[in-house]
Every structure is written in structure tokens, then in C-alpha cells.
Design a protein around this motif. Structure first.
Motif, PDB file in Angstrom:
ATOM      1  N   VAL A 121       9.349 -42.563  18.175  1.00 19.78           N
ATOM      2  CA  VAL A 121       9.650 -41.150  17.327  1.00 19.78           C
ATOM      3  C   VAL A 121       8.438 -40.847  18.159  1.00 19.78           C
ATOM      4  CG1 VAL A 121       8.878 -39.365  15.830  1.00 19.78           C
ATOM      5  CG2 VAL A 121      10.803 -41.188  15.530  1.00 19.78           C
ATOM      6  N   THR A 179      15.462 -40.166  26.232  1.00 21.34           N
ATOM      7  CA  THR A 179      16.189 -39.503  25.450  1.00 21.34           C
ATOM      8  C   THR A 179      17.623 -39.752  26.728  1.00 21.34           C
ATOM      9  OG1 THR A 179      16.582 -37.830  27.937  1.00 21.34           O
ATOM     10  CG2 THR A 179      14.759 -37.583  26.647  1.00 21.34           C
ATOM     11  N   THR A 216      16.489 -38.908  12.013  1.00 17.29           N
ATOM     12  CA  THR A 216      15.316 -37.200  12.357  1.00 17.29           C
ATOM     13  C   THR A 216      14.509 -37.275  11.972  1.00 17.29           C
ATOM     14  OG1 THR A 216      15.933 -36.518  10.359  1.00 17.29           O
ATOM     15  CG2 THR A 216      18.087 -36.062  11.498  1.00 17.29           C
ATOM     16  N   THR A 261      13.219 -29.921  15.244  1.00 21.27           N
ATOM     17  CA  THR A 261      13.746 -31.621  14.256  1.00 21.27           C
ATOM     18  C   THR A 261      14.560 -32.093  15.684  1.00 21.27           C
ATOM     19  OG1 THR A 261      14.402 -29.785  12.336  1.00 21.27           O
ATOM     20  CG2 THR A 261      15.412 -32.228  12.984  1.00 21.27           C
ATOM     21  N   TRP A 262      14.129 -32.840  16.442  1.00 17.83           N
ATOM     22  CA  TRP A 262      14.423 -34.336  16.698  1.00 17.83           C
ATOM     23  C   TRP A 262      15.596 -35.025  15.830  1.00 17.83           C
ATOM     24  CZ3 TRP A 262       9.257 -36.428  18.533  1.00 17.83           C
ATOM     25  CH2 TRP A 262       8.598 -35.429  19.808  1.00 17.83           C
ATOM     26  N   SER A 263      16.382 -35.287  17.031  1.00 16.65           N
ATOM     27  CA  SER A 263      17.849 -36.043  16.420  1.00 16.65           C
ATOM     28  C   SER A 263      17.017 -37.890  17.032  1.00 16.65           C
ATOM     29  CB  SER A 263      18.845 -36.370  16.767  1.00 16.65           C
ATOM     30  OG  SER A 263      19.243 -34.627  15.580  1.00 16.65           O
ATOM     31  N   ALA A 274      16.002 -40.124  21.935  1.00 14.14           N
ATOM     32  CA  ALA A 274      15.887 -38.907  21.538  1.00 14.14           C
ATOM     33  C   ALA A 274      17.489 -38.948  21.934  1.00 14.14           C
ATOM     34  CB  ALA A 274      14.673 -38.168  21.990  1.00 14.14           C
ATOM     35  N   TRP A 306      19.526 -35.591  23.618  1.00 18.69           N
ATOM     36  CA  TRP A 306      19.385 -35.079  24.182  1.00 18.69           C
ATOM     37  C   TRP A 306      20.040 -33.227  23.832  1.00 18.69           C
ATOM     38  CZ3 TRP A 306      15.945 -32.351  26.516  1.00 18.69           C
ATOM     39  CH2 TRP A 306      16.227 -30.848  26.996  1.00 18.69           C
ATOM     40  N   LEU A 342      15.935 -29.906  21.062  1.00 21.34           N
ATOM     41  CA  LEU A 342      14.547 -31.027  20.984  1.00 21.34           C
ATOM     42  C   LEU A 342      13.077 -29.843  21.575  1.00 21.34           C
ATOM     43  CD1 LEU A 342      15.434 -34.603  22.483  1.00 21.34           C
ATOM     44  CD2 LEU A 342      15.654 -33.735  20.146  1.00 21.34           C
TER      45      LEU A 342
END
Length: 612
Positions: free
Chosen positions: A41, A60, A98, A118-120, A132, A134, A138
């Protein structure tokens, strides 16, 4: 069988113990799950700071698609900086996590776009690298697949410069530049002669020498701008200019005053300051668009904010009256007007010969001549040497330490000080100054702001100097303004304004701004305030400024300051300073020789300005 059961029970027991130990430490990740997502992250957030799509996309799950979309967004927004700050990271299972991320995009024109995404993050197996996952989300939670963004700006209306009566000083004017193109001019000297004949009356700075030098120094692709003409002036000479080869006439719209010389010196000083204050803040919006360029959604926006108006203390009517009064004077001439009650600058006027030399009204230092007797009388009152009714000697000449000092062909004998002041007796004030302490004139001058350093937003000013001296001869010459003392038209107007109210006002030009001074002016006694007004009124009723009697209740002092020019010829600067009601003024003609001429200018000016 019994042994096998025992081994099975022991294995179950060990498994239960390990589970209990794991529960006690709070770690639910299997021992072989690899590192947590925190480093991935942080790396992804750091990659955004580089403003390069490929390094971001490489982190990603779909580098190809991510590089295209991220690259398009960065290209369209052209940010100067992106700051991405990750928030709380939650690992939902060994293969998924996340994190929130706060974005701050900084773009040209002061545009700042802030939001939270919010990133997964995921991985295929427990020991794999975190990536990450995509999606367009993102970048921004409101972006869909294959979408990009555009930044659109809207120009803000700028404010303008107003005078004290809310009259607009500047307005749009069509201006044509007369540009000489070197590569198209065969004979620079002939071209210069032709242009001087055509433009010389409109712009005296256009000369054969200036044009020849400008053409020779100019770059062939740029050319030399000979002058700029308002549309009305350009139309007068357009046909004649068209006969001169090698010229071009680009047109532009500029904010200019009503006439080309209106408050020329003052505006040249204040405009660069005011221009920064009147600029409005542009509006902007960031829109999402699809692959065809069609608008989808407005992701962020800020409306344009009009610029504020800048109000000057200048009074356009007073300024025009001052300029008209100076216009016919062939020598450099200046007039400065100040409101005594507030210190607000009402006019700073110069005629064309003075404009060519620069901001003389604000910064030109000259000997004050007999106008300095206001300071000398003040020092006499402060040191309790005289009052307006004190009997003083006014011989035709006196000698101070072998220095002969004389009047302009007259003597009065023994008279009250008020009479000596009204008739401008040099010998009286030379003798009076020799009886004072070394610093008496310097201290008295500071009461009027002379020798002080003002910081006035919008203009630069000088106030002159009055050095302390232990020489009786020097004090005698300074006492009637013919020694080493210097003043400016600005400081003379401030002196008159101080005489009007009794205390020095703080001069200002831009409403709402604050003027500072290096040292506060000392307070003046009631006797001094009253005495100076008595003396200055007598100059008009029975002295050297009687021409002002019909211009209202005017208080004044005149003066001439002798000097020798570069050719060895004797001249004198001519001064008239004074006040009427809430209007204080100073008038100077450089090498004007007699204050009768400055009196006429002051009379013309005062008659054109309503007042008591």
C-alpha cells in the motif's frame, strides 16, 4: 490400536494449543501467509508522487489497462503535484485487503482537487506479492471503466481601479503599436526622420536618434516598437504611416485612463500593485468523459470569483484641475494635493516636460527656498524665541561669520515676525536660526514628515533631508531654505497638510491600506499650530501670495531657491505651498525663477476645485 489413539489425541492437543496461542497473540494469519499488505500500500501511494503512469500501473493487477487510463488522466490534468496519503488498512482474509487513500491533486491556476478513494489489494496465494486490484475506482470512486477526466477553466472578471468617488479610472481602450521591422527597412535614418515628423507631436519621445537606435538593436523577428497610439490618435496619422515602408500595426485592447497623460506618474507607480489586487480567481471543473469525449459527470468544481475593485484616494476632478493648471508651463512643473484631515493623496500631477524625467512629484529632491521658513518659524516657536507678534529685524543684508545674506532688494526695519514672514525676509530667518540649538531645524522638520521614510502601498516617495549642523553659517542658510536642506513636492504638500490641522496626517493612496513610517512625527504645541496658521494667512492677505486672495480662505508660503545649472547660468526653483479647507497643495516649477508663476498655477488650480 491403543497407541494409534494416543498419537491422534496428542496431535489434536498440539493443534488446539497452537490455536489458543495464536488467539492470545491476535494473529489470525497462517504462518506461511507472507508479509502483510502495508508495504505494498505504501509503495503504491509513493508511486503516485512521481506523476508517471507506468510505475503506478506496474503495481496493479492489470498494468496495461491501468497505464492507459492513469496516463490519460495525468496528461489531461497536467498536475504539478499529487499527494496520496493511505489510511487504515484492513486485511479481510489471507488473499485480500482494503485501504482508504486521500488524494490531493495540485494543478495550474491554483486548482486543487481533493477526495478519498478506496483501494482493493489481493494476491493469488498466501506467499505471493500484494497487487492493487485494477479498476478506475483506484483513481477516483466516481470513475467508471475506460473513462478519463478533463479540467475546464472559466476566466474570472477582474476588478478595476476606482477613484475616491467610485469613478472608474481605467477602461478598455483600443491601442495600435507602431512597430518598425528591421528586415523590411532599407534606410533606417530616412525611416526615423519620417516617423519623427509623423509621430513627434503625439509622442515627444519619438526622435530620429531613438528610432535609429531602436531599429539597429531590434531582433528581426520581433521588431522595434516605436510608440503605442490610442485608436483616436492612430486614425489621425494612419494614412501617413501607411506610406512608410517596413512598419506593422498590431492592435490590442488595454485598460487605460481617459487621456494618455492622466495621472501618468501616479498610475505608473500604483498600477503594478493594484493589478495584483484586482485579479479574480478563475473558476474550474473536473469532468469525467467516455472514450468518445462525451461528458458524463462533474467530479469537482469551483465557481469563478470576480476580482475586487481597488479604490484610490485620488480625486479625478482635482487631478484634472491640477494637470490643466500645469499644462502651459514649458519647464518641468508639478502639483501634489493632500487632504489634511486624513492624509489621503488627492492628486499627483506633472506636465509633459516633467513626465519625461520620471516621478519628480514624488521623489524629486530640491532646495525649498523660503517655503522652509515654515519649519524655521516652527523651531522658533518651539524654542520660545519668538511669537507671531515678536518684533524682529529685517535689514537688507546681514553677515554671519563672513557669509553675506541678503533679501531680494528690500528691507523692512523692525517689524512683527508675521510681517517678516509674509514679505519673506531672508535676513530675519537667517538670524533667527543662528540662535537655535544645532538640531532645532531637524527636529522641527520631522513634525512635518520631512526627512522621514514612509512606506505607502502603491507608491514610492522621498521626503528630503535636514541635516543637523553645528555651523552657524549653515544654520543661517538652512533657515531660509537656501542651504543643504532638501524637500520634494510630496513632502511640501505634506508640510502644508500638517500646517492645516496642526498634526501630521499619515499619507495614503489605496483605500484600506496602511502606511508606516520609520519614526513617528512628534506632537506640536497649540502655540505652534496657531502661530504657523497666522503666519501663512498673512502671506495671502498682505504678502507674497496676494494673488490667491480671491481663491477662498487660503493659507500659503512662497519661495525661490537659487541654483547654478550645468552651463553656469543662475536660476531659481519656484515654489508655492499652502492649504484651503481640507485641501493642501504644493506647486513647483523647476528653474521657474519666480514664485509669481507658481502662485498663478495655484490660483488656477484652486479656482477650478470647489472649496471654501
Amino acid at each position: 490400536m491403543k497407541g494409534s489413539r494416543r498419537r491422534t489425541c496428542r496431535a489434536l492437543l498440539l493443534t488446539c494449543c497452537a490455536a489458543v496461542a495464536a488467539a492470545c497473540t491476535g494473529n489470525t494469519t497462517p504462518p506461511d501467509s507472507g508479509p502483510p499488505p502495508d508495504a505494498a500500500v505504501a509503495q503504491f501511494a509513493a508511486a503516485w508522487q512521481g506523476l508517471k503512469a507506468d510505475p503506478i500501473a506496474a503495481l496493479t493487477s492489470d498494468a496495461g489497462s491501468a497505464a492507459v487510463e492513469i496516463g490519460s488522466i495525468i496528461k489531461n490534468l497536467a498536475p504539478s503535484k499529487i499527494t496520496v496519503t493511505p489510511g487504515n488498512i484492513k486485511q479481510t482474509d489471507p488473499l485480500a485487503a482494503t485501504s482508504t487513500a486521500d488524494f490531493v491533486w495540485t494543478m495550474a491556476g491554483g486548482v486543487t482537487w481533493k477526495y478519498t478513494a478506496t483501494w482493493s489489494f489481493g494476491r493469488r496465494a498466501a506467499g505471493d506479492r500484494w497487487m492493487a486490484q485494477w479498476s478506475s475506482g483506484l483513481v477516483n470512486p466516481r470513475l467508471g471503466a475506460a473513462q478519463t477526466v478533463v479540467l475546464r477553466t472559466t476566466k474570472a472578471a477582474d476588478g478595476t481601479i476606482l477613484d475616491r468617488n467610485n469613478q472608474q479610472i481605467l477602461s478598455p481602450v483600443t491601442v495600435y503599436s507602431v512597430v518598425a521591422v528591421p528586415g523590411k527597412i532599407g534606410n533606417p535614418n530616412a525611416t526615423a526622420v519620417a516617423l519623427t515628423n509623423i509621430l513627434g507631436t503625439l509622442d515627444p519621445s519619438v526622435t530620429v536618434a531613438s528610432v535609429v537606435a531602436g531599429v539597429k538593436a531590434a531582433k528581426p523577428t520581433v521588431g522595434y516598437t516605436v510608440t503605442n497610439l490610442r485608436d483616436t490618435d492612430y486614425q489621425k496619422v494612419r494614412s501617413r504611416l501607411n506610406t512608410v515602408a517596413g512598419l506593422s500595426f498590431p492592435m490590442a485592447i488595454r485598460n487605460l485612463p481617459s487621456t494618455k497623460d492622466f495621472a501618468k506618474v501616479l498610475l505608473s507607480e500604483v498600477e503594478p500593485v493594484a493589478d495584483k489586487m484586482v485579479v479574480g480567481a478563475p473558476g474550474w471543473e473536473i469532468d469525467s468523459i467516455d472514450a468518445t469525449g462525451a461528458d458524463l459527470d462533474t467530479l469537482a468544481s469551483q465557481p469563478a470569483k470576480p476580482g475586487a475593485n481597488v479604490t484610490l484616494t485620488l480625486d479625478s476632478a482635482v487631478q484634472r484641475a491640477a494637470e490643466a493648471a500645469l499644462a502651459s508651463t514649458p519647464e518641468p512643473a508639478m502639483l501634489v494635493a493632500i487632504a489634511p484631515s486624513t492624509g489621503e493623496i488627492l492628486a499627483v500631477a506633472q506636465n509633459q516636460p516633467a513626465n519625461v524625467l520620471g516621478p519628480l512629484a514624488l521623489m524629486g529632491e530640491y532646495p525649498p527656498g523660503s517655503t522652509f521658513k515654515i519649519v524655521t518659524a516652527t523651531a522658533g516657536f518651539d524654542n520660545k524665541l519668538v511669537t507671531p507678534t515678536t518684533q524682529v529685524d529685517c535689514p537688507g543684508q546681514v553677515v554671519v561669520d563672513s557669509r553675506q545674506i541678503h533679501n531680494e532688494g528690500f528691507e523692512l526695519g523692525t517689524v512683527p515676525l508675521v510681517t517678516a514672514f509674509a514679505k519673506s525676509c531672508n535676513t530675519t530667518f537667517a538670524q533667527l536660526s543662528t540662535r537655535m540649538p544645532d538640531d532645532a531645524l531637524t527636529r522641527a522638520a520631522t513634525q512635518y514628515g520631512i526627512g522621514r521614510d514612509f512606506v505607502i502601498p502603491g507608491i514610492t516617495t522621498l521626503t528630503g533631508k535636514v541635516p543637523v549642523t553645528d555651523s552657524a553659517v549653515q544654520r543661517a542658510e538652512d533657515g531660509f531654505g537656501q542651504g543643504v536642506v532638501l524637500v520634494t513636492p510630496f513632502s511640501q504638500a505634506l508640510m502644508a497638510a500638517t500646517a492645516a490641522t496642526g498634526n501630521m496626517p499619515m499619507p495614503t493612496l489605496i483605500r484600506g491600506s496602511r502606511t508606516t513610517i520609520d519614526q513617528s512625527a512628534p506632537a506640536r504645541s497649540a502655540a505652534t499650530r496657531s502661530g504657523i496658521k497666522t503666519l501663512m494667512r498673512a502671506v495671502v492677505t498682505d504678502g507674497t501670495a496676494r494673488v490667491l486672495q480671491d481663491a477662498g480662505t487660503v493659507y500659503a508660503k512662497t519661495g525661490t531657491a537659487d541654483f547654478v545649472d550645468a552651463k553656469g547660468v543662475n536660476h531659481a526653483h519656484a515654489w508655492t505651498v499652502g492649504f484651503r479647507g481640507d485641501l493642501a497643495f504644493s506647486v513647483l516649477i523647476v528653474a521657474g525663477d519666480t514664485s509669481k508663476r507658481t502662485n498663478v498655477i495655484a490660483d488656477t488650480f484652486l479656482r477650478a476645485v470647489p472649496g471654501s
